[in-house]
Enzyme design. Structure first.
Site, short mmCIF file in Angstrom:
data_model
loop_
_atom_site.label_atom_id
_atom_site.label_comp_id
_atom_site.label_asym_id
_atom_site.label_seq_id
_atom_site.Cartn_x
_atom_site.Cartn_y
_atom_site.Cartn_z
N ILE A 89 0.51 -0.98 0.02
CA ILE A 89 0.04 0.39 -0.20
C ILE A 89 1.23 1.29 0.21
O ILE A 89 2.12 1.17 0.11
CB ILE A 89 -0.90 0.18 1.35
CG1 ILE A 89 -1.78 1.21 1.72
CG2 ILE A 89 -0.30 -0.49 2.64
CD1 ILE A 89 -3.20 0.88 2.53
N SER A 90 0.52 1.56 -0.80
CA SER A 90 1.35 3.38 -0.76
C SER A 90 1.61 4.58 0.50
O SER A 90 0.97 4.12 1.60
CB SER A 90 1.22 3.85 -2.01
OG SER A 90 0.95 3.57 -3.72
N GLN A 91 2.56 4.37 0.07
CA GLN A 91 3.27 5.79 1.56
C GLN A 91 1.55 6.72 1.11
O GLN A 91 1.58 7.19 -0.04
CB GLN A 91 4.35 6.53 1.38
CG GLN A 91 5.11 7.09 2.55
CD GLN A 91 6.03 7.84 1.54
OE1 GLN A 91 6.89 7.03 1.01
NE2 GLN A 91 6.25 9.01 2.78
#
Ligand code: SAH
Length: 218
Positions: free
Chosen positions: A64-66
């Site tokens: 999951i992206s930042q």
């Protein structure tokens, strides 16, 4: 012991502060990110770290992206409430959930069936009925729903995939990371007009690669 209600509010304030300090300044984007709790999109061991500004592992070896990268990409898309948006790389579903607060309709595609199923059940639980999640190779886009006002790709390709450029509406915007998966990648924005395509480079990023075909789980 600290009051859990207070610490939730504090965590949320810190989360929003981190977003602002990394350049997410669009109020509509900040409100959407305030409204969508990142917690449910992260399962198991790492769920306690949901409010930190860092990428985290999810199922199928993906990430999951930042949050600040989610915010900057969403901001760069300049979404308006009438827009139909295509996302390639559903992953946890978090980015799609943010998009669903800002756009009329969101289509999101992932090559892992399991991720799509898990994301769908979160969208249902959160009453997000304007998102359609599909298992497919997203490099080909979604011709039956094209053209799109906005397209976001959350996995890195060496170049913007041709079918996605073709499925972008005139006046549309696409945001995506480009570059080799083990090297520095650049987040770029493509604007499509009657005169052609205009590119600008936003920042360097690191994403998992855009792969061909379906994932092993289906
Ligand atoms: N946007 C996600 C994070 C995406 S991680 C979130 O908010 O959590 C990148 C995702 O892209 C992975 O889930 C991976 O399975 C997916 N992916 C990689 N190549 C793909 C392709 N060709 N088509 C569709 N999905 C792809």
């Amino acid at each position: 012991m600290s009051d859990p209600a207070t610490s939730d509010a504090e965590r949320k304030m810190q989360f929003l502060y981190a977003l602002r300090s990394k350049g997410v300044t669009d109020n509509r984007v900040l409100s959407a990110m305030e409204a969508v709790d990142r917690g449910p999109f992260i399962k198991g061991l790492f769920s306690e770290r949901a409010y930190e500004d860092m990428p985290l592992p999810i199922a199928c070896g993906q990430t999951i992206s930042q949050p600040s990268v989610v915010g900057l990409m969403t901001q760069a898309l300049e979404i308006s409430p009438r827009d139909k948006v295509l996302e390639i790389g559903t992953g946890s579903g978090y980015q799609a959930a943010i998009l669903s607060k800002l756009a009329r309709r969101v289509y999101t595609i992932d090559r892992h069936r399991r991720l799509v199923q898990e994301a769908r059940s979160i969208f249902d639980a959160l009453d997000m009925h304007n998102i359609t999640a599909i298992t497919a190779d997203g490099s080909f886009g979604l011709s039956e729903q094209a053209p799109f006002d906005r397209i976001i790709v959350t996995a890195a390709a060496e170049d913007p995939p041709g079918p996605l450029l073709a499925q972008l509406k005139e006046g549309g915007i696409m945001v995506l990371p480009v570059g080799q998966s083990d090297a520095v990648q650049h987040l770029i924005r493509v604007r499509k007009s009657a005169d052609g395509l205009e590119y600008d480079e936003l920042r360097s990023v690191r994403f998992v690669p855009l792969l061909e075909g379906l994932g092993k789980d289906g």
